[in-house]
Enzyme design. Sequence first.
Site, short mmCIF file in Angstrom:
data_model
loop_
_atom_site.label_atom_id
_atom_site.label_comp_id
_atom_site.label_asym_id
_atom_site.label_seq_id
_atom_site.Cartn_x
_atom_site.Cartn_y
_atom_site.Cartn_z
N GLY A 100 0.86 -1.13 -0.08
CA GLY A 100 0.02 0.06 -0.03
C GLY A 100 0.81 1.31 0.01
N HIS A 101 0.25 2.45 0.14
CA HIS A 101 0.82 3.76 -0.33
C HIS A 101 1.38 4.03 1.11
CE1 HIS A 101 -3.10 4.20 2.00
NE2 HIS A 101 -2.56 5.08 2.53
N ALA A 102 1.29 3.38 2.17
CA ALA A 102 2.03 3.82 3.57
C ALA A 102 3.02 2.98 3.90
CB ALA A 102 1.04 3.80 4.59
#
Length: 144
Positions: A100-102
Amino acid sequence: MSRSGGMTTEMCNTLTAAGLRTVPPRSRSAANAIIGSTYAEFDALYEADSETRAIVIYCEPGGRMEAELAHYVVEKKSRLPIVAFMAGRFMDEMPGMRFGHAGTIVEGKADTTAEKIARLREAGISVAERIEDIPGLVKTRLAA
């Protein structure tokens, strides 16, 4: 509630399309946490709002916020039905990989999606298999 601003928007759109009114969501924007923004703390805010009838949470692999929420719900005997969706179930087969983006990293068994789902269910939280299942689960929980 969500750690993802984009997925919070997606959940709100899904609920609204199903005829369920949503309130301003509580989320963490991308990897930038709002200080004091755990799911358990947000649950307490929703519990204090007499107009809130249910909570929807978008969960991801990694981190301990779901475990804290499950503990809080049981300890405080939460009045609100909660429906969760667990993204990234494939990550259980890919330990140590970023997701994911994080850049979430699953650091141990407690961070896996399977373990999180089990904890949530043990606390009485319904877990949707697909995002589009969320409105039906919310309506079922509200009718109970």
